[in-house]
Design a protein around this motif. Sequence first.
Motif, PDB file in Angstrom:
ATOM      1  N   HIS A 141       3.603  -3.591  68.937  1.00  0.00           N
ATOM      2  CA  HIS A 141       4.540  -4.335  68.092  1.00  0.00           C
ATOM      3  C   HIS A 141       4.992  -5.633  68.745  1.00  0.00           C
ATOM      4  CE1 HIS A 141       5.577  -1.009  65.155  1.00  0.00           C
ATOM      5  NE2 HIS A 141       4.692  -0.482  65.979  1.00  0.00           N
ATOM      6  N   GLY A 142       4.515  -5.922  69.954  1.00  0.00           N
ATOM      7  CA  GLY A 142       4.873  -7.149  70.645  1.00  0.00           C
ATOM      8  C   GLY A 142       6.111  -7.043  71.509  1.00  0.00           C
ATOM      9  N   ASN A 143       6.678  -5.842  71.633  1.00  0.00           N
ATOM     10  CA  ASN A 143       7.849  -5.635  72.469  1.00  0.00           C
ATOM     11  C   ASN A 143       7.440  -5.513  73.929  1.00  0.00           C
ATOM     12  OD1 ASN A 143       9.569  -5.430  70.200  1.00  0.00           O
ATOM     13  ND2 ASN A 143       9.017  -3.283  69.968  1.00  0.00           N
ATOM     14  N   THR A 144       8.159  -6.200  74.816  1.00  0.00           N
ATOM     15  CA  THR A 144       7.917  -6.043  76.246  1.00  0.00           C
ATOM     16  C   THR A 144       8.443  -4.680  76.659  1.00  0.00           C
ATOM     17  OG1 THR A 144       8.102  -8.413  76.629  1.00  0.00           O
ATOM     18  CG2 THR A 144       8.381  -6.975  78.542  1.00  0.00           C
ATOM     19  N   THR A 145       7.574  -3.807  77.113  1.00  0.00           N
ATOM     20  CA  THR A 145       7.982  -2.461  77.513  1.00  0.00           C
ATOM     21  C   THR A 145       8.162  -2.342  79.014  1.00  0.00           C
ATOM     22  OG1 THR A 145       5.676  -1.752  77.548  1.00  0.00           O
ATOM     23  CG2 THR A 145       6.905  -1.362  75.513  1.00  0.00           C
ATOM     24  N   SER A 146       7.560  -3.271  79.762  1.00  0.00           N
ATOM     25  CA  SER A 146       7.685  -3.243  81.213  1.00  0.00           C
ATOM     26  C   SER A 146       7.523  -4.658  81.738  1.00  0.00           C
ATOM     27  CB  SER A 146       6.606  -2.335  81.794  1.00  0.00           C
ATOM     28  OG  SER A 146       6.674  -2.316  83.196  1.00  0.00           O
ATOM     29  N   LEU A 147       8.389  -5.011  82.693  1.00  0.00           N
ATOM     30  CA  LEU A 147       8.295  -6.304  83.365  1.00  0.00           C
ATOM     31  C   LEU A 147       8.601  -6.056  84.830  1.00  0.00           C
ATOM     32  CD1 LEU A 147       7.898  -9.364  83.300  1.00  0.00           C
ATOM     33  CD2 LEU A 147      10.328  -9.576  82.761  1.00  0.00           C
ATOM     34  N   GLY A 148       7.567  -6.074  85.645  1.00  0.00           N
ATOM     35  CA  GLY A 148       7.743  -5.717  87.052  1.00  0.00           C
ATOM     36  C   GLY A 148       8.193  -4.272  87.154  1.00  0.00           C
ATOM     37  N   THR A 149       9.358  -4.034  87.734  1.00  0.00           N
ATOM     38  CA  THR A 149       9.879  -2.670  87.872  1.00  0.00           C
ATOM     39  C   THR A 149      10.921  -2.336  86.801  1.00  0.00           C
ATOM     40  OG1 THR A 149      11.595  -3.422  89.401  1.00  0.00           O
ATOM     41  CG2 THR A 149       9.504  -2.680  90.371  1.00  0.00           C
ATOM     42  N   THR A 150      11.080  -3.205  85.821  1.00  0.00           N
ATOM     43  CA  THR A 150      12.056  -2.995  84.754  1.00  0.00           C
ATOM     44  C   THR A 150      11.353  -2.444  83.519  1.00  0.00           C
ATOM     45  OG1 THR A 150      13.355  -4.845  85.586  1.00  0.00           O
ATOM     46  CG2 THR A 150      13.843  -4.092  83.352  1.00  0.00           C
ATOM     47  N   THR A 151      11.954  -1.405  82.905  1.00  0.00           N
ATOM     48  CA  THR A 151      11.408  -0.777  81.703  1.00  0.00           C
ATOM     49  C   THR A 151      12.348  -1.025  80.541  1.00  0.00           C
ATOM     50  OG1 THR A 151      10.416   0.951  83.053  1.00  0.00           O
ATOM     51  CG2 THR A 151      10.636   1.413  80.707  1.00  0.00           C
ATOM     52  N   PHE A 152      11.791  -1.361  79.376  1.00  0.00           N
ATOM     53  CA  PHE A 152      12.563  -1.618  78.173  1.00  0.00           C
ATOM     54  C   PHE A 152      12.226  -0.561  77.127  1.00  0.00           C
ATOM     55  CE2 PHE A 152      11.777  -5.537  80.412  1.00  0.00           C
ATOM     56  CZ  PHE A 152      13.011  -6.149  80.428  1.00  0.00           C
ATOM     57  N   ASN A 153      13.244  -0.029  76.448  1.00  0.00           N
ATOM     58  CA  ASN A 153      13.049   0.995  75.418  1.00  0.00           C
ATOM     59  C   ASN A 153      13.439   0.438  74.051  1.00  0.00           C
ATOM     60  OD1 ASN A 153      12.409   3.064  77.365  1.00  0.00           O
ATOM     61  ND2 ASN A 153      14.569   3.019  77.889  1.00  0.00           N
ATOM     62  N   TYR A 154      12.743   0.903  73.003  1.00  0.00           N
ATOM     63  CA  TYR A 154      12.974   0.430  71.639  1.00  0.00           C
ATOM     64  C   TYR A 154      13.017   1.613  70.685  1.00  0.00           C
ATOM     65  CZ  TYR A 154      11.590  -3.938  73.807  1.00  0.00           C
ATOM     66  OH  TYR A 154      11.523  -5.010  74.639  1.00  0.00           O
ATOM     67  N   ASP A 155      13.727   1.445  69.569  1.00  0.00           N
ATOM     68  CA  ASP A 155      13.734   2.479  68.535  1.00  0.00           C
ATOM     69  C   ASP A 155      12.637   2.188  67.520  1.00  0.00           C
ATOM     70  OD1 ASP A 155      14.726   0.438  66.913  1.00  0.00           O
ATOM     71  OD2 ASP A 155      16.741   1.299  66.756  1.00  0.00           O
ATOM     72  N   ALA A 156      12.566   2.997  66.458  1.00  0.00           N
ATOM     73  CA  ALA A 156      11.514   2.851  65.447  1.00  0.00           C
ATOM     74  C   ALA A 156      11.590   1.507  64.723  1.00  0.00           C
ATOM     75  CB  ALA A 156      11.598   3.990  64.444  1.00  0.00           C
ATOM     76  N   GLY A 157      12.756   0.871  64.719  1.00  0.00           N
ATOM     77  CA  GLY A 157      12.919  -0.434  64.090  1.00  0.00           C
ATOM     78  C   GLY A 157      12.695  -1.595  65.045  1.00  0.00           C
ATOM     79  N   ASP A 158      12.093  -1.325  66.201  1.00  0.00           N
ATOM     80  CA  ASP A 158      11.799  -2.336  67.231  1.00  0.00           C
ATOM     81  C   ASP A 158      13.047  -2.989  67.806  1.00  0.00           C
ATOM     82  OD1 ASP A 158       9.049  -1.952  67.256  1.00  0.00           O
ATOM     83  OD2 ASP A 158       8.726  -3.398  65.642  1.00  0.00           O
ATOM     84  N   ARG A 159      14.175  -2.283  67.787  1.00  0.00           N
ATOM     85  CA  ARG A 159      15.409  -2.792  68.393  1.00  0.00           C
ATOM     86  C   ARG A 159      15.520  -2.261  69.811  1.00  0.00           C
ATOM     87  NH1 ARG A 159      17.891  -0.980  62.960  1.00  0.00           N
ATOM     88  NH2 ARG A 159      17.349   0.959  63.967  1.00  0.00           N
TER      89      ARG A 159
END
Length: 85
Positions: A18-36
Amino acid sequence: MLSDLYLIEKQLAIKSDHGNTTSLGTTTFNYDAGDRNTGISQGTTQTTYTRDVQNRAISRNHTLPVRQLRTNTASPYLETPPMSS
């Protein structure tokens, strides 16, 4: 499913389908079903967000690593306790 790998400022960035950054270096990003974005974590530090139906962040919870006071030395200081397995 991860679709793309990028190099941003010498850090590996992984993006979802979906184009969401899920990982950047050692940082992890989480998203819900609405890409938030619902959370960010780096090591044992975590930040989570709650959003309302209009996509506004209505709360943020920030969790830091647990620290313990060292008392068995002449000069006590804060340290992160060892991780249990």
